[in-house]
Design a protein around this motif. Structure first.
Motif, mmCIF file in Angstrom:
data_model
loop_
_atom_site.group_PDB
_atom_site.id
_atom_site.type_symbol
_atom_site.label_atom_id
_atom_site.label_comp_id
_atom_site.label_asym_id
_atom_site.label_seq_id
_atom_site.Cartn_x
_atom_site.Cartn_y
_atom_site.Cartn_z
ATOM 1 N N CYS A 1 77.102 91.085 31.402
ATOM 2 C CA CYS A 1 78.500 91.385 31.684
ATOM 3 C C CYS A 1 79.300 90.117 31.454
ATOM 4 O O CYS A 1 78.881 89.033 31.849
ATOM 5 C CB CYS A 1 78.660 91.861 33.128
ATOM 6 N N HIS A 2 80.455 90.294 30.829
ATOM 7 C CA HIS A 2 81.286 89.117 30.555
ATOM 8 C C HIS A 2 81.738 88.422 31.826
ATOM 9 O O HIS A 2 82.054 87.246 31.810
ATOM 10 C CB HIS A 2 82.515 89.536 29.734
ATOM 11 N N MET A 3 81.744 89.159 32.918
ATOM 12 C CA MET A 3 82.223 88.545 34.161
ATOM 13 C C MET A 3 81.267 87.496 34.706
ATOM 14 O O MET A 3 81.672 86.649 35.494
ATOM 15 C CB MET A 3 82.437 89.625 35.223
ATOM 16 N N PRO B 1 78.495 91.866 25.634
ATOM 17 C CA PRO B 1 77.980 90.767 26.456
ATOM 18 C C PRO B 1 76.468 90.665 26.339
ATOM 19 O O PRO B 1 75.777 91.676 26.294
ATOM 20 C CB PRO B 1 78.388 91.175 27.871
ATOM 21 N N HIS C 1 76.168 93.335 37.833
ATOM 22 C CA HIS C 1 76.784 94.163 36.800
ATOM 23 C C HIS C 1 77.539 95.320 37.444
ATOM 24 O O HIS C 1 77.015 95.962 38.361
ATOM 25 C CB HIS C 1 75.694 94.709 35.866
ATOM 26 N N PRO C 2 78.753 95.599 36.988
ATOM 27 C CA PRO C 2 79.521 96.702 37.585
ATOM 28 C C PRO C 2 78.763 98.030 37.567
ATOM 29 O O PRO C 2 78.936 98.845 38.482
ATOM 30 C CB PRO C 2 80.767 96.788 36.692
ATOM 31 N N PHE D 1 86.490 96.997 35.648
ATOM 32 C CA PHE D 1 86.933 95.628 35.341
ATOM 33 C C PHE D 1 87.123 95.403 33.848
ATOM 34 O O PHE D 1 87.184 94.278 33.391
ATOM 35 C CB PHE D 1 85.915 94.605 35.870
ATOM 36 N N MET D 2 87.208 96.476 33.114
ATOM 37 C CA MET D 2 87.264 96.375 31.665
ATOM 38 C C MET D 2 88.477 95.564 31.210
ATOM 39 O O MET D 2 89.577 95.750 31.719
ATOM 40 C CB MET D 2 87.319 97.785 31.092
ATOM 41 N N CYS E 1 84.064 101.219 33.166
ATOM 42 C CA CYS E 1 84.040 100.031 34.007
ATOM 43 C C CYS E 1 85.415 99.750 34.595
ATOM 44 O O CYS E 1 86.415 99.720 33.878
ATOM 45 C CB CYS E 1 83.581 98.832 33.182
ATOM 46 N N CYS F 1 80.930 96.045 25.057
ATOM 47 C CA CYS F 1 80.095 96.403 26.197
ATOM 48 C C CYS F 1 80.029 97.915 26.287
ATOM 49 O O CYS F 1 81.044 98.596 26.329
ATOM 50 C CB CYS F 1 80.689 95.843 27.489
ATOM 51 N N PHE G 1 79.411 99.758 28.574
ATOM 52 C CA PHE G 1 79.856 100.340 29.836
ATOM 53 C C PHE G 1 81.380 100.348 29.943
ATOM 54 O O PHE G 1 81.933 100.853 30.912
ATOM 55 C CB PHE G 1 79.232 99.539 30.996
ATOM 56 N N HIS G 2 82.078 99.835 28.929
ATOM 57 C CA HIS G 2 83.501 99.603 29.137
ATOM 58 C C HIS G 2 84.313 100.879 29.366
ATOM 59 O O HIS G 2 85.370 100.838 29.974
ATOM 60 C CB HIS G 2 84.094 98.747 28.002
ATOM 61 N N CYS H 1 85.889 92.964 26.544
ATOM 62 C CA CYS H 1 84.756 93.878 26.729
ATOM 63 C C CYS H 1 84.621 94.847 25.564
ATOM 64 O O CYS H 1 83.529 95.252 25.197
ATOM 65 C CB CYS H 1 84.919 94.662 28.018
ATOM 66 N N HIS I 1 86.688 86.705 29.837
ATOM 67 C CA HIS I 1 87.068 87.656 30.872
ATOM 68 C C HIS I 1 87.738 86.889 32.003
ATOM 69 O O HIS I 1 87.318 85.791 32.349
ATOM 70 C CB HIS I 1 85.811 88.377 31.371
HETATM 71 S S1 SF4 Z 1 81.439 93.389 30.160
HETATM 72 FE FE1 SF4 Z 1 83.392 94.161 30.768
HETATM 73 S S2 SF4 Z 1 83.194 96.332 30.582
HETATM 74 FE FE2 SF4 Z 1 81.183 95.522 30.492
HETATM 75 S S3 SF4 Z 1 80.494 95.609 32.539
HETATM 76 FE FE3 SF4 Z 1 81.316 93.607 32.323
HETATM 77 S S4 SF4 Z 1 83.429 93.812 32.926
HETATM 78 FE FE4 SF4 Z 1 82.676 95.865 32.652
#
Ligand code: SF4
Ligand SMILES: Nc1ncnc2c1ncn2[C@@H]1O[C@H](COP(=O)(O)OP(=O)(O)OP(=O)(O)O)[C@@H](O)[C@H]1O
Ligand SMILES: [Mg+2]
Lengths: 361, 318, 300
Positions: free
Chosen positions: A343-345, A326, A270-271, A316-317, A314, A308, A310-311, A321, A352
């Motif tokens: 996290c969507h990643m 997620p 997770h970022p 990587f947003m 983040c 999310c 955290f967006h 997100c 994502h």
């Molecule tokens: S879901 Fe998107 S915003 Fe949230 S942590 Fe993962 S990449 Fe970052």
């Protein structure tokens, strides 16, 4: 009870208090939630809620140490208090060694109290300033029906166990102790009811490095001797790595990542976890990075960001997100070796751009 | 800010409501049956019942309260038993006499306390400081009515400078605060009233001043080359909002607590009225006076709070 | 009279924690008190006043109720009358000694009663919080809407004179401020982790209140209550002065001051004596409670 596929627990020692067998987790937390109302205005009505703990699920195996990390204010202490039934939860269940806690069925609260104890964060306010420490420790056993004499003897034995000479310390008041000694007393008090699971909320955070190491060693020893399970809460990532078997990362009242300690530290998914670890490294002059990766304050838990949480911070947003939260996956059905991240990643087909391609059937 | 003001005003309503409840209860806790006092000794039981019904005293207490409150809200606080006049008029006339000397006393106390406080804080721990502190402690501990007696002994009995009691020939009607022949009657009551707030305000002024003088920014001012006098002016300006609020509070206490001083000097204010009501067991008069004084106290507190939040917008009390 | 009660509240101790490195809490208090000569002197003075009131029948040179038309309003030091005589020719010294009994009683009993009742309400309000707290503290707020002298006069004026009514009045007047101090102290203690630790043992609320809360709330409340003794004495003497206390011929400082007021032209000094007794006693209690507060309230 949900049957789970579990890896063998780290400590499989037999315990006469065991009810659910060695494979049954010590504690299962299922969808627990706590919103604190914020009152304001002329009529003092509830105008908003602090989403301190928002739908958290996890389990702790017998004999393991689960570390919980996260920024200040992310709800760690609230979670601990929820587990201890010191605050009433809005939603969710606790399953202690196979038995549902509270409610109509399952173990009564008293049973939970004996099995679960907590060492508090603030060593200043965690001991009654007007009681000699012997009495502070003996209070629990007395409440549970031990005679004064037995409770006292027990308190003295425990003091020796945590490395305090009973003859020297029994009659002292908290203000006559150093921080490390106070924390030892706190541990002794928590152990006085012979618990199986100990929740340690920032138990060593206020201590000097050398004292911290002593107390950590003490905790390790006690764990082996007394066959304990720990939930270890801290914002100090070094300490958590040292003591934990598995780690749970919290952000704004939710679990963002959970997994075995080495995987979390060596391969964070997770970022947010990545940023936390980078922050930690930046403390080290050898590996100082230019900009702190975790810029800004955490958002307000009253109105957490959409999708999310955290967006807002983040790197990587992406659009997905903001639109969709997620999931972490089914924690309660996962094995203790599994490494999950919200996290969507990491979720195939989430939309994502960095997500792995969905596996086509 | 406006929200705070609104909230503060709204919070006053239940307090005032409670005040009326307590004032209503005063009649209930008074021993004796008010009807029996009105009846002639030969009256029959039936006469008593009829009178009771006529006064509404046969109704349940909450109903009696509502009826009473309704009358109070339109300014009818019943009749004084002793001289059979409307309570409202008597209380309001007396209230004017009370509030004027209370205000003069509190302003004098305010001015003197600022001077004393500055003098004491200027050399804290010095001889002046100690003397002023001792006087302040005395002002706080002394029973005001005894102080009044002492003043009478000194200024009226021994020195014959001032009249001992009363309001002079003109009485409350033609009393002229600007003419010495009238005003001299008010001098001793004002002194007796002013001393305790003087003690308290001196103590607070002194301690808040020395606190400020020890702060870093004052050192900076000194370093910038400001004279001690300028520094002190700066510090005094800093404590003014709190001091003014204190002034308002003390005014409230003086109005409520004037009963003893006014009794000593037979000053015809609300305090004296209370004393009269007590002596003649005139409960309606007692009730009316207490109600007016308590209401005034609550409203003064309200004004003080609002004024303070205007002066100092940082203040936000829960 | 300015509102001493409200002012006392502003100075109320909020949280006390013991100082460092002493054997026990009370040992530490004594250590600090030992060198506070003003407080020690005042304690001695209070003991003296109490003893002389208790042993008044043995100490008093004359019968305090025996009047003598021949010896009315004699000056201080007149023959065997050390402090002169009052308007009925009764010996002032004897009356002062006896009068101390009522005055001290009025200083101490209402404070004790109010500490019990107000303390209980305050602890309950502070511990349970929320609705209970609202109910209790808002009710107390209504009493705070009255300056203390006014409240005392209002209640006493309605109830009428007499020693029981006077005590009742003073108790009611003193309950709200004590309740507020106890509530503040309790809600602070209540949020401390050691209370949660006690709850985690499964202890009952009663047990927690008695073992963990009261012990910590007690000292700020008691220190505060001690400041009320002198206020109570002054309020009581004020009520007596207005004729709302004991009835004549009982000796009481406030009442003596009131009846002697008629005689200030004849014997100004003798007329002032009862006030001196009130003043000295009240200052002594004031300074002792100041000293106690300092000795007990040292932050760790
Ligand atoms: S879901 Fe998107 S915003 Fe949230 S942590 Fe993962 S990449 Fe970052
Ligand atoms: N009793 C309460 N009433 C209202 N809000 C609360 C209460 N307790 C905690 N909160 C809020 O809930 C959020 C989580 O608080 P918590 O103490 O659980 O954080 P934490 O992770 O333990 O932080 P720290 O590392 O600083 O101890 C915070 O925003 C806090 O302000
Ligand atoms: Mg915390």
């Amino acid at each position: 009870m949900t049957q789970m596929a579990l890896s063998p627990p780290p400590v499989a020692a037999e315990d006469p208090r065991d009810r659910g067998g060695p494979a049954q987790p010590m504690l299962i937390v299922d969808g627990i939630r706590k919103y604190f109302p914020i009152r304001a205005g002329v009529l003092n009505r509830t105008v908003a809620e602090v989403k301190a703990v928002d739908d958290i699920s996890f389990y702790v195996l017998k004999g393991e140490t689960l570390g919980i990390v996260g920024e200040s204010g992310c709800g760690k202490s609230t979670l601990a208090r929820l587990l201890m039934h010191l605050v009433d939860r809005d939603e969710g269940h606790l399953i202690l060694d196979g038995d549902l806690v509270g409610e109509e069925t399952g173990v009564p609260l008293d049973g939970l109290r004996r099995a679960l104890q907590m060492v508090f964060q603030d060593s200043y306010s965690s001991l009654n300033p007007r009681l000699p420490i012997e009495q502070s420790i003996a209070y629990g056993p007395k409440v549970q029906g031990a005679s004064s004499k037995v409770a006292k003897a027990q308190a003295r034995a425990l003091m020796e166990k945590v490395g305090l000479k009973a003859n020297l310390f029994a009659q002292r008041y908290p203000h006559e102790l150093s921080g490390g000694q106070k924390q030892r007393v706190n541990i002794a008090r928590a152990l006085a009811l012979d618990p199986r699971l100990l929740i340690l909320d920032e138990a060593v955070s206020a201590l000097d490095k050398s004292v911290e190491a002593q107390v950590l060693n003490l905790l390790e020893d006690l764990k082996k001797q007394l066959n304990l399970t720990y939930i270890f809460i801290s914002h100090d990532l070094h300490v958590v790595r040292y003591i934990s078997d598995r780690v749970l990362v919290m952000y704004l009242g939710q679990v963002v990542e959970i997994g075995p300690v080495d995987q979390i530290y060596e391969d964070p998914q997770h970022p947010y976890t990545q940023a936390l670890l980078a922050c930690r490294l930046s403390m080290d002059p050898e590996e100082r990075v230019e900009a702190a990766p975790l810029a800004g304050d955490p958002p307000n838990p009253v109105n957490p960001p959409s999708g999310c949480r955290f967006h807002t911070r983040c790197p990587f947003m992406e659009d997905v997100c903001m639109a969709k939260a997620p999931g972490l996956g089914d924690v309660l059905r996962s094995s203790a070796d599994d490494h999950l991240a919200a996290c969507h990643m990491v979720h195939p087909g989430s939309g994502h751009s960095r997500a792995p391609l969905p596996v086509r059937a | 800010m406006w929200l705070y003001a609104l909230r503060r005003i709204i919070l006053t309503i239940p307090i005032l409501f409670g005040v009326t409840v307590i004032c209503f209860a005063l009649v209930q806790i008074a021993p004796g049956d008010p009807i029996q006092n009105l009846l002639s000794p030969t009256a029959s039981q039936a006469d008593a019942e009829r009178l009771r019904a006529a006064y509404g005293l046969d109704k349940p207490l909450p109903v009696q309260y509502v009826i009473w409150l309704g009358k109070v809200l339109v300014g009818d606080m019943g009749m004084s038993i002793a001289n059979n006049t409307p309570v409202t008029g008597e209380v309001l006339r007396a209230f004017t006499n009370t509030i004027v000397i209370a205000m003069i006393a509190v302003v004098i106390a305010f001015i003197l306390s600022t001077i004393f406080g500055v003098a004491a804080a200027y050399r804290s721990g010095g001889l002046v400081d100690k003397a002023i502190t001792a006087v302040a402690v005395f002002g706080i501990s002394v029973p005001t009515f005894w102080l009044g007696v002492i003043l009478v002994i000194i200024f009226a009995v021994n020195l014959s400078w001032l009249p001992a009691t009363g309001m002079g020939a003109g009485g409350s009607k033609g009393f002229d605060y600007l003419s010495w022949s009238d005003f001299r009657f008010a001098v001793m009551p004002i002194i007796a009233l002013a001393l305790p707030p003087l003690g308290i305000m001196t103590r607070t002024t002194r301690s808040s001043l020395s606190e400020i003088l020890n702060q870093d920014f004052v050192q900076t001012l000194r370093a910038k080359g400001l004279s001690e006098f300028e520094v002190m002016v700066h510090a005094v300006r800093n404590i003014m909002p709190a001091a003014v609020a204190m002034l308002g509070l003390q005014l409230g206490y003086l109005i409520g607590g004037s009963v003893l001083v006014e009794t000593v000097f037979t000053w015809p204010g609300t305090g004296y009225l209370l004393n009269k009501a007590i002596l003649t067991r005139d409960i309606p008069l007692l009730q009316g006076t207490i109600l007016v004084l308590a209401t005034a106290f609550v409203l003064i507190n309200l004004v003080v709070d609002l004024a303070q939040s205007l002066i100092d917008p940082r203040i936000k009390r829960s | 009279m300015t509102d001493a009660l409200a002012n006392s509240l502003a100075a109320a101790p909020v949280q006390s924690a013991p100082a460092a490195r002493v054997r026990s809490y009370w040992g530490g208090v004594w250590q600090r008190l030992r060198y506070d000569y003003v407080t020690l002197f005042c304690i001695a003075l209070i003991i003296l006043i109490v003893l002389s009131a208790v042993f008044a029948p043995w100490l008093a040179p004359f019968d305090p109720y025996k009047s003598s038309m021949a010896h009315r309003l004699r000056p201080i030091g007149y023959r065997q009358f050390l402090l002169g005589t009052d308007e009925q020719g009764r010996d002032m010294l004897s009356r002062l000694l006896y009068g101390g009994r009522v005055s001290l009683l009025m200083g101490i009993v209402p404070v004790l009663l109010a500490t019990l009742v107000g303390g209980m309400f305050g602890v309950v309000a502070g511990y349970y919080g929320r609705k209970v707290n609202m109910g209790i503290m808002r009710t107390m707020d209504i009493f705070f809407a009255f300056p203390s002298v006014l409240l005392a006069v209002a209640i006493s004026g309605s109830l009428g004179g007499g020693i029981t009514n006077q005590m009742l009045t003073l108790t009611v007047v003193l309950i709200p401020p004590i309740c507020r101090v106890a509530e503040t102290a309790t809600s602070q203690v209540r949020n401390m982790d050691f209370v949660d630790a006690a709850r985690a043992t499964g202890a009952s609320t009663t047990s927690i209140l008695f073992t963990h809360v009261l012990i910590n709330v007690m000292s700020p409340v008691l220190v505060y209550a001690s400041t009320l003794v002198s206020i109570s004495i002054i309020l009581a003497s004020g009520l007596s002065f207005l004729g709302l206390g004991v009835s004549p011929p009982t000796a009481d400082w406030g009442l003596m001051l009131s009846t002697l007021r008629q005689s200030i032209y004849v014997q100004p000094l003798v007329s002032a004596i009862p006030g001196v007794a009130i003043l000295v006693t009240s200052i002594a209690f004031n300074l002792v409670s100041d000293g106690l507060r300092q000795a007990m309230d040292v932050k760790a």
